[in-house]
Write a protein that holds these residues in place. Structure first.
Motif, PDB file in Angstrom:
ATOM      1  N   ASP A  42     -74.768 -64.029  10.257  1.00 31.40           N
ATOM      2  CA  ASP A  42     -73.828 -63.469  11.134  1.00 31.40           C
ATOM      3  C   ASP A  42     -74.200 -62.202  11.883  1.00 31.40           C
ATOM      4  O   ASP A  42     -73.596 -61.608  12.422  1.00 31.40           O
ATOM      5  N   THR A  43     -75.523 -61.844  11.584  1.00 29.05           N
ATOM      6  CA  THR A  43     -76.089 -60.554  11.992  1.00 29.05           C
ATOM      7  C   THR A  43     -76.563 -60.579  13.599  1.00 29.05           C
ATOM      8  O   THR A  43     -76.704 -61.937  14.056  1.00 29.05           O
ATOM      9  N   ARG A  44     -77.014 -59.720  14.100  1.00 30.89           N
ATOM     10  CA  ARG A  44     -77.576 -59.587  15.518  1.00 30.89           C
ATOM     11  C   ARG A  44     -79.239 -59.156  15.049  1.00 30.89           C
ATOM     12  O   ARG A  44     -79.413 -58.752  14.492  1.00 30.89           O
ATOM     13  N   ALA A  45     -79.947 -59.792  15.925  1.00 27.08           N
ATOM     14  CA  ALA A  45     -81.569 -59.470  15.991  1.00 27.08           C
ATOM     15  C   ALA A  45     -82.059 -59.118  17.064  1.00 27.08           C
ATOM     16  O   ALA A  45     -81.759 -59.613  18.243  1.00 27.08           O
ATOM     17  N   TRP A  46     -82.848 -57.950  17.165  1.00 23.27           N
ATOM     18  CA  TRP A  46     -83.543 -57.332  18.496  1.00 23.27           C
ATOM     19  C   TRP A  46     -84.683 -58.200  18.625  1.00 23.27           C
ATOM     20  O   TRP A  46     -85.570 -58.563  17.733  1.00 23.27           O
ATOM     21  N   VAL A  47     -84.905 -58.819  19.687  1.00 21.33           N
ATOM     22  CA  VAL A  47     -86.312 -59.466  19.931  1.00 21.33           C
ATOM     23  C   VAL A  47     -86.797 -59.075  21.239  1.00 21.33           C
ATOM     24  O   VAL A  47     -86.413 -58.537  21.975  1.00 21.33           O
ATOM     25  N   GLN A  48     -88.127 -59.466  21.508  1.00 20.58           N
ATOM     26  CA  GLN A  48     -88.677 -59.392  22.504  1.00 20.58           C
ATOM     27  C   GLN A  48     -89.614 -60.420  22.958  1.00 20.58           C
ATOM     28  O   GLN A  48     -90.229 -61.034  22.170  1.00 20.58           O
ATOM     29  N   ALA A  49     -90.142 -60.452  24.400  1.00 22.02           N
ATOM     30  CA  ALA A  49     -91.230 -61.500  24.751  1.00 22.02           C
ATOM     31  C   ALA A  49     -92.540 -60.926  24.577  1.00 22.02           C
ATOM     32  O   ALA A  49     -92.812 -59.707  24.195  1.00 22.02           O
ATOM     33  N   GLU A  50     -93.538 -61.803  24.635  1.00 21.76           N
ATOM     34  CA  GLU A  50     -95.146 -61.188  24.886  1.00 21.76           C
ATOM     35  C   GLU A  50     -95.427 -60.558  25.936  1.00 21.76           C
ATOM     36  O   GLU A  50     -96.320 -59.666  25.729  1.00 21.76           O
ATOM     37  N   THR A  51     -94.674 -60.647  27.152  1.00 16.73           N
ATOM     38  CA  THR A  51     -94.738 -59.747  28.391  1.00 16.73           C
ATOM     39  C   THR A  51     -93.807 -59.282  28.784  1.00 16.73           C
ATOM     40  O   THR A  51     -92.703 -59.224  28.426  1.00 16.73           O
ATOM     41  N   MET A  52     -93.715 -58.451  29.965  1.00 12.28           N
ATOM     42  CA  MET A  52     -92.547 -58.176  30.530  1.00 12.28           C
ATOM     43  C   MET A  52     -91.618 -58.966  31.173  1.00 12.28           C
ATOM     44  O   MET A  52     -90.432 -58.415  31.262  1.00 12.28           O
ATOM     45  N   CYS A  53     -91.956 -60.157  31.392  1.00  8.52           N
ATOM     46  CA  CYS A  53     -90.923 -61.171  31.687  1.00  8.52           C
ATOM     47  C   CYS A  53     -90.586 -62.020  30.388  1.00  8.52           C
ATOM     48  O   CYS A  53     -91.356 -62.632  29.923  1.00  8.52           O
ATOM     49  N   GLY A  54     -89.192 -62.026  30.010  1.00  5.65           N
ATOM     50  CA  GLY A  54     -88.717 -62.635  29.127  1.00  5.65           C
ATOM     51  C   GLY A  54     -87.593 -61.914  28.438  1.00  5.65           C
ATOM     52  O   GLY A  54     -87.119 -60.759  28.807  1.00  5.65           O
ATOM     53  N   ILE A  55     -86.969 -62.552  27.480  1.00  7.68           N
ATOM     54  CA  ILE A  55     -85.715 -61.939  26.822  1.00  7.68           C
ATOM     55  C   ILE A  55     -86.087 -60.623  25.939  1.00  7.68           C
ATOM     56  O   ILE A  55     -86.948 -60.667  25.192  1.00  7.68           O
ATOM     57  N   VAL A  56     -85.349 -59.701  26.214  1.00  9.01           N
ATOM     58  CA  VAL A  56     -85.694 -58.486  25.346  1.00  9.01           C
ATOM     59  C   VAL A  56     -84.283 -57.900  24.791  1.00  9.01           C
ATOM     60  O   VAL A  56     -83.386 -57.782  25.744  1.00  9.01           O
ATOM     61  N   GLY A  57     -83.966 -57.442  23.743  1.00  8.20           N
ATOM     62  CA  GLY A  57     -82.554 -57.052  23.211  1.00  8.20           C
ATOM     63  C   GLY A  57     -82.169 -57.894  22.241  1.00  8.20           C
ATOM     64  O   GLY A  57     -83.023 -58.717  21.546  1.00  8.20           O
ATOM     65  N   PHE A  58     -80.739 -57.891  22.114  1.00 12.26           N
ATOM     66  CA  PHE A  58     -80.010 -58.598  21.133  1.00 12.26           C
ATOM     67  C   PHE A  58     -79.663 -60.030  21.375  1.00 12.26           C
ATOM     68  O   PHE A  58     -79.399 -60.362  22.420  1.00 12.26           O
ATOM     69  N   GLN A  59     -80.099 -60.624  20.273  1.00 12.60           N
ATOM     70  CA  GLN A  59     -79.786 -62.186  20.097  1.00 12.60           C
ATOM     71  C   GLN A  59     -79.135 -62.671  18.833  1.00 12.60           C
ATOM     72  O   GLN A  59     -79.307 -62.008  17.774  1.00 12.60           O
ATOM     73  N   PRO A  60     -77.889 -63.482  18.898  1.00 10.21           N
ATOM     74  CA  PRO A  60     -77.528 -63.827  17.438  1.00 10.21           C
ATOM     75  C   PRO A  60     -78.756 -64.447  16.656  1.00 10.21           C
ATOM     76  O   PRO A  60     -79.601 -65.262  17.050  1.00 10.21           O
ATOM     77  N   ALA A  61     -78.446 -63.926  15.259  1.00 15.68           N
ATOM     78  CA  ALA A  61     -79.752 -64.382  14.412  1.00 15.68           C
ATOM     79  C   ALA A  61     -79.399 -65.834  14.203  1.00 15.68           C
ATOM     80  O   ALA A  61     -78.221 -66.193  13.632  1.00 15.68           O
ATOM     81  N   ALA A  62     -80.432 -66.750  14.166  1.00 13.24           N
ATOM     82  CA  ALA A  62     -80.317 -68.140  14.249  1.00 13.24           C
ATOM     83  C   ALA A  62     -81.652 -68.695  13.795  1.00 13.24           C
ATOM     84  O   ALA A  62     -82.884 -68.353  13.953  1.00 13.24           O
ATOM     85  N   ASP A  63     -81.448 -69.947  13.239  1.00 16.98           N
ATOM     86  CA  ASP A  63     -82.842 -70.760  12.936  1.00 16.98           C
ATOM     87  C   ASP A  63     -83.635 -70.957  14.181  1.00 16.98           C
ATOM     88  O   ASP A  63     -83.061 -71.385  15.103  1.00 16.98           O
ATOM     89  N   GLY A  64     -84.867 -70.277  14.033  1.00 16.68           N
ATOM     90  CA  GLY A  64     -85.798 -70.768  15.013  1.00 16.68           C
ATOM     91  C   GLY A  64     -86.000 -69.600  15.965  1.00 16.68           C
ATOM     92  O   GLY A  64     -86.762 -69.740  16.710  1.00 16.68           O
ATOM     93  N   LEU A  65     -85.188 -68.544  16.127  1.00 17.63           N
ATOM     94  CA  LEU A  65     -85.319 -67.454  16.977  1.00 17.63           C
ATOM     95  C   LEU A  65     -86.491 -66.664  16.557  1.00 17.63           C
ATOM     96  O   LEU A  65     -87.088 -66.400  15.524  1.00 17.63           O
ATOM     97  N   ARG A  66     -87.373 -66.510  17.684  1.00 15.84           N
ATOM     98  CA  ARG A  66     -88.473 -65.844  17.626  1.00 15.84           C
ATOM     99  C   ARG A  66     -88.865 -64.336  18.417  1.00 15.84           C
ATOM    100  O   ARG A  66     -88.126 -64.461  19.599  1.00 15.84           O
ATOM    101  N   SER A  67     -89.526 -63.747  17.959  1.00 13.65           N
ATOM    102  CA  SER A  67     -89.842 -62.586  18.593  1.00 13.65           C
ATOM    103  C   SER A  67     -91.410 -62.235  18.648  1.00 13.65           C
ATOM    104  O   SER A  67     -91.884 -62.380  17.291  1.00 13.65           O
ATOM    105  N   TYR A  68     -91.790 -61.624  19.545  1.00 12.39           N
ATOM    106  CA  TYR A  68     -93.481 -61.237  19.446  1.00 12.39           C
ATOM    107  C   TYR A  68     -93.412 -59.912  19.017  1.00 12.39           C
ATOM    108  O   TYR A  68     -92.877 -58.795  19.250  1.00 12.39           O
ATOM    109  N   GLY A  69     -94.568 -59.979  17.943  1.00 13.52           N
ATOM    110  CA  GLY A  69     -94.870 -58.683  17.270  1.00 13.52           C
ATOM    111  C   GLY A  69     -94.155 -57.800  16.268  1.00 13.52           C
ATOM    112  O   GLY A  69     -94.394 -57.489  15.249  1.00 13.52           O
TER     113      GLY A  69
END
Length: 588
Positions: free
Chosen positions: A55-82
């Motif tokens: 039930d927590t939040r996860a901060w994620v980012q994309a590999e480049t400047m274009c993509g999702i950055v910021g918080f997403q609901p923590a879930a199976d398969g959620l992926r973040s670069y680096g």
């Protein structure tokens, strides 16, 4: 600090992966004594001692400047670069799982479902690299940090990883003008020099600022197809690029130029003559918009490397440019057969960028754009870390990929604030150009007509309100390092010109993110903790709950000179209108 225990070892299809824990750092070694190709090109390391609640939040980012950055609901398969971050909760500290060196191998952190929660797994992508019999490769170190503030953990990670990757961290401040967001590739030599003259006469930019010519300078004719790959001046620059650079130098400006050096258009001579250099010669489209197919160059091919050397010897040493903006660099990461299978795509990109740096030397400035972040560290002086701007607050383009849209202020703001921790740690962050206009330019409407996936946008749908322009001017001010204007000075109102002058007065302090509680009201604080920047990205007025580190006392708003007093009885600032920003500074 987290991560403890003994070394562990596992086998994957003949590969032996060993992990050794040393305090906060987990070192990973890939061994292969009898198998040449890594299965599926992937090696993973499960962090079984790091558990994340569902039930927590996860901060994620994309590999480049274009993509999702910021918080997403923590879930199976959620992926973040680096790296991936988890803010503190009532019963758990903030945590950051990260890879320290991203220059040679692409690394993702993915959440995998377990019985009692989610488990972070570090995934290294080896791209089917062939390992010689008995060869061993040490994969990057993995670190898990823990503390009371996720913002502080990002600052710590930025410093650790920057040192690990030999980053070109700098306290330099860049001022300049860019042709793109007014002319959109239609500028002529006369336009560039006229803008430089106007900016100099009005004292808008300090001496030594950059005048950067963007995309379009190499088209053979104004109405000719785009020809990335043929990096020679087109008809709009009939005297040649050296003459323009010389004129800019004579006016005490630095000369800047845009290239997409690892991209090739179907209409270019390079595509016709050297199809064997391309990763996708069948013409697979790499651009999200536009009609012309674009190919990526194979950066492991000797002929391509010679082409890169020749191009930048010409740009730097023949034409005399001081500054380059290198765009669409992610095209070199496209799928396709490569000449040298001993290199990952990430290694090949890093090596190619290093070649450009060697030719540039330490005195020329390299800005990377549309680039995977890791391979550019140690090479780039600056990096575009967010979406394109434009004279719209919100442009819903390809929202399945870009939830906040593109070519507008709102998506650029999210990326700029959430990735401010990179600024001064990996490079200078480029939040993108300053735009304040209340209407579209002719060429902006044409650009959207050609490229917008949803069809034409009427001219009256463009233009920033006074608050939206002030929002972006304040955010550029708060980044503290990169100030590139993309307006024609004499087409702006006096009020808009004054807003630009106020924004360009910064450069003395780098703001950092300090609060991650409200994802629509983002906060940044300067290093001395005397100024706080507030940005309302929502469509409604927002109340401001002041973080504990904000001092009590009398404050002045930097742009409006409004006065406000913060006391124990009144620990708040005035409510912020939608699409608005405020920067409050403690009076001395």
């Amino acid at each position: 600090m987290l991560v403890s225990g003994t070394a562990d070892c596992c086998k994957a299809g003949g590969l032996i992966v060993e992990a050794e824990n040393t305090g906060p750092v987990r070192k990973v070694l890939l061994k292969n004594s009898f198998l040449k190709t890594a299965p599926a090109g992937l090696v993973s390391l499960s962090l079984k001692d790091v558990s994340v609640r569902k039930d927590t939040r996860a901060w994620v980012q994309a590999e480049t400047m274009c993509g999702i950055v910021g918080f997403q609901p923590a879930a199976d398969g959620l992926r973040s670069y680096g790296c991936i971050g988890f803010p503190a909760t009532e019963d758990a500290p903030a945590r950051l799982v990260a890879v320290l060196d991203l220059r040679r191998v692409t690394a993702w952190i993915e959440l995998n479902q377990q019985v009692d929660g989610l488990e972070p797994v570090v995934i290294f992508d080896l791209d089917q690299v062939e390992l010689a019999p008995g060869e061993e490769r040490v994969l990057p170190d993995v670190v898990v940090l823990e503390g009371s503030s996720l913002s502080d953990l990002f600052e710590q990670y930025g410093k650790m990883s920057g040192e690990s990757m030999d980053a070109r961290a700098s306290s330099e401040t860049i001022f300049g003008w860019c042709s793109w967001y007014h002319y959109y590739g239609h500028e002529t030599e006369a336009d560039v020099l006229a803008n430089a003259r106007e900016l100099k006469e009005n004292g808008v930019l300090p001496e030594g600022s950059v005048i950067q010519i963007d995309d379009g300078w190499n088209r053979t004719q104004e109405d000719a197809p785009r020809n990335w790959g043929d990096w020679m001046p087109g008809s709009k620059f009939a005297r040649g690029m050296q003459a323009v650079a010389d004129d800019l130098h004579a006016s005490e400006f630095k000369a800047g130029i845009w290239l997409a050096p690892f991209s090739v258009d179907a209409a270019s001579e390079l595509a016709l003559v050297h199809s064997g250099w391309m990763l996708n010669p069948e013409g697979k489209k790499l651009l999200e918009t536009g009609v012309n197919p674009v190919c990526g160059l194979d950066l492991t091919h000797p002929g391509v490397l010679e082409f890169i050397d020749e191009t930048f010897e010409r740009v730097f040493n023949e034409w005399g440019f001081d500054y380059v903006k290198l765009d669409f660099l992610h095209h070199a990461m496209a799928e396709g057969p490569r000449y040298d299978l001993s290199l990952t795509r990430t290694e090949a990109l890093h090596n190619a960028l290093q070649r450009i740096r060697r030719i540039a030397g330490d005195d020329r400035f390299i800005l990377c754009c549309g680039c995977p972040f890791g391979p550019a560290v140690g090479v780039a002086d600056a990096m575009r870390i967010g979406f394109d701007v434009g004279s719209r607050w919100h442009a819903p383009m390809l929202t399945e990929l870009w939830p906040h849209g593109n070519c507008s202020i709102k998506p650029a703001a999210y990326s700029s604030i959430y990735q401010q921790w990179m600024n001064g740690q990996w490079w200078l962050n480029d939040p993108d150009c300053l735009i304040v206009r209340s209407r579209a330019t002719r060429y902006e409407v044409l650009q959207f007509d050609e490229n917008h996936p949803g069809g034409n946008i009427p001219a009256d749908a463009f233009g920033l309100t006074e608050e939206e322009a002030g929002f972006w001017a304040r955010l550029v001010y708060a980044t503290g390092t990169f100030f590139m204007l993309s307006e024609v000075w004499n087409e702006l109102s006096v009020k808009q010109q004054e807003l630009i002058r106020k924004s360009f007065c910064s450069g003395s302090s780098r703001f950092r993110m300090v609060d991650m509680r409200n994802e629509e009201l983002l906060m940044m604080c300067d290093e001395a903790e005397r100024s706080i920047a507030l940005f309302n990205l929502s469509d409604k007025e927002m109340a401001v709950e002041i973080p504990a580190q904000v001092r009590l006392g009398a404050y002045v708003e930097v742009f409006s000179n409004e006065l406000w007093h913060v006391s124990e009885a009144c620990r708040l600032f005035p409510e912020i209108p939608p699409h608005a920003g405020r920067i409050w500074t403690l009076k001395k």
